[in-house]
Design an enzyme around this catalytic site. Structure first.
Site, PDB file in Angstrom:
ATOM      1  CB  SER A 124       1.648  -2.437   1.825  1.00 10.20           C
ATOM      2  OG  SER A 124       1.809  -1.090   1.465  1.00 10.20           O
ATOM      3  CE1 TYR A 148      -3.140  -1.311   5.032  1.00  5.65           C
ATOM      4  CE2 TYR A 148      -1.374   0.125   4.266  1.00  5.65           C
ATOM      5  CZ  TYR A 148      -2.208  -0.961   4.070  1.00  5.65           C
ATOM      6  OH  TYR A 148      -2.099  -1.686   2.920  1.00  5.65           O
ATOM      7  CE  LYS A 152      -1.640  -4.659   4.480  1.00  2.00           C
ATOM      8  NZ  LYS A 152      -2.544  -5.770   4.192  1.00  2.00           N
ATOM      9  CG  ASN A 198      -5.192   5.487  -2.416  1.00  5.52           C
ATOM     10  OD1 ASN A 198      -6.034   4.690  -2.030  1.00  5.52           O
ATOM     11  ND2 ASN A 198      -4.058   5.687  -1.769  1.00  5.52           N
TER      12      ASN A 198
END
Ligand code: NAD
Ligand code: UFG
Length: 336
Positions: A124, A148, A152, A198
């Site tokens: 991401s 989060y 990643k 979002n």
């Protein structure tokens, strides 16, 4: 070729399964359906006329995963499965670290045991944190501001180490910018479990009257109109990027990293205007304070993917709005 798609029932996974089938790949999906419905895959079958073998399976459970690798010979794995809500990750960091990192370790271990070493990973743009410069190149400094994002970064490091330890691994890390929209047929799309976090699904839910108005987080950023700027990418373009990554794997690239974005940033107000113009649906909004952790501007330098994968996003903001709206209008309750 036989491809294992983890998290394939989800938003990006289901769109990628569709493109894989249309490109002649055999697709097996594992998903625990934590954030998705099997119906998404049934619809992909309907759209493509192909079939998808589905296993309801949690990557945290090693035995059934290993059994699947014993039964099937996969040529490659595309790994979408993971939890992805930034704010939830701040509230429940251990759940995020365990699910995303342990799940990936279990998957890689199973692949090692069965001699499968071709891997595509969903990373991401969050790994760039608050970027020092835009457009963001793949060699920009990596840093992130939430659990989060750290999952990643850690997984990227694990995969880099894995490649160093055994150069037979071919790994493509794809750093997605902001995936939005839906397949043009309006049968599959993003289906958030709760109130969307979002921007895009929030706008479409205001559009159908499920939510009253959009709160625009921050009107005082140093941007064209004071609102945050992002690189929105049509989910079908993103899915096609995975087909190009599969082709890259066949050339034995070792470890490769690509941004998947358009290279163009739009502000929140520009997105609202584009949505209203495309759909003729008004989106009431109110500008409120900044959302903690948000950055002002984030958009990709997508040139490396164009040069090395022959991939470039084709679909513009209006098509993202039109296709996302068609999905929402046709399916006010998502896949339910
Ligand atoms: P999604 O939630 O729709 O899909 C993820 C899927 O993984 C879901 O179907 C979920 O049920 C499944 N899953 C989660 N944990 C699992 C586990 N332990 N075992 C088996 N299945 C599990 O999300 P998405 O938007 O399609 O995102 C796919 C990937 O892309 C994720 O890794 C996400 O972090 C990454 N990504 C997404 C975005 C975005 O804005 N959507 C941006 C950048 C990166
Ligand atoms: N925004 C609003 N109101 C909302 C939701 C969002 O004004 O209700 C604004 C945000 O402040 C930001 C823009 O809209 O300026 C986009 O926000 P999103 O939440 O849609 O996307 P983010 O860029 O914050 O994050 C997303 C994913 C992350 C991922 C990142 C980069 O949620 O997981 O894109 O890929 F890391």
């Amino acid at each position: 070729m036989h491809i294992l798609v983890t998290g394939g029932a989800g938003y990006i996974g289901s769109h990628t399964c569709l493109e894989l089938i249309n490109s002649g790949y055999q697709v097996v999906v594992v998903d625990n359906l934590d954030n998705s419905k099997e119906e998404s895959l049934r619809r992909v079958e309907r759209i493509t006329g192909g079939s998808i073998e589905f296993h309801k399976l949690d990557l945290l459970n090693i035995e059934p995963l290993d059994a699947l690798f014993s039964q099937r010979r996969f040529d490659a794995v595309i790994h979408f499965a993971g939890l992805k809500a930034v704010s939830e990750s701040v509230q429940a960091p251990l759940r995020y670290y365990h699910n995303n990192i342990t799940g990936t370790l279990n998957l890689c271990n199973a692949m090692c045991r069965h001699g499968i070493r071709n891997f595509v990973f969903s990373s991401s743009a969050t790994v760039y944190g608050d970027p020092e410069a835009v457009p963001i190149r793949e060699d920009a400094p990596l840093k992130t501001t939430n659990p989060y994002g750290r999952t990643k970064l850690v997984i990227e490091d694990i995969l880099k180490d894995l490649h160093v330890s055994d150069s037979r691994w071919n790994i493509v890390l794809l750093r997605y910018f902001n995936p939005v929209g839906a397949h043009e047929g309006g049968e599959i799309g993003e289906d958030p479990n709760d109130v969307p976090n979002n921007l895009f699904p929030y706008i479409t839910q205001v559009g159908i009257g499920k939510l009253d108005k959009l709160l625009v987080f921050g009107g005082d950023y140093p941007t064209i109109d004071g609102t945050g700027v992002r690189d929105y990418i049509h989910v079908v373009d993103l899915a096609i990027g995975h087909i190009r990554a599969m082709e890259k794997l066949k050339t034995g690239p070792g470890l490769a990293v690509y941004n998947l974005g358009t290279g163009v940033g739009y502000s929140v107000l520009q997105v609202i205007t584009a949505f209203e113009e495309t759909t003729q649906v008004a989106i009431p909004y109110e500008i409120v304070g900044r959302r903690p952790g948000d950055v002002a501007v984030c958009y990709a330098e997508p040139g490396l993917a164009e040069k090395e994968l022959g991939w470039r996003a084709q679909r513009g903001l209006k098509q993202m709005c039109a296709d996302g709206w068609r999905w929402q209008k046709n399916n006010p309750d998502g896949f339910r």
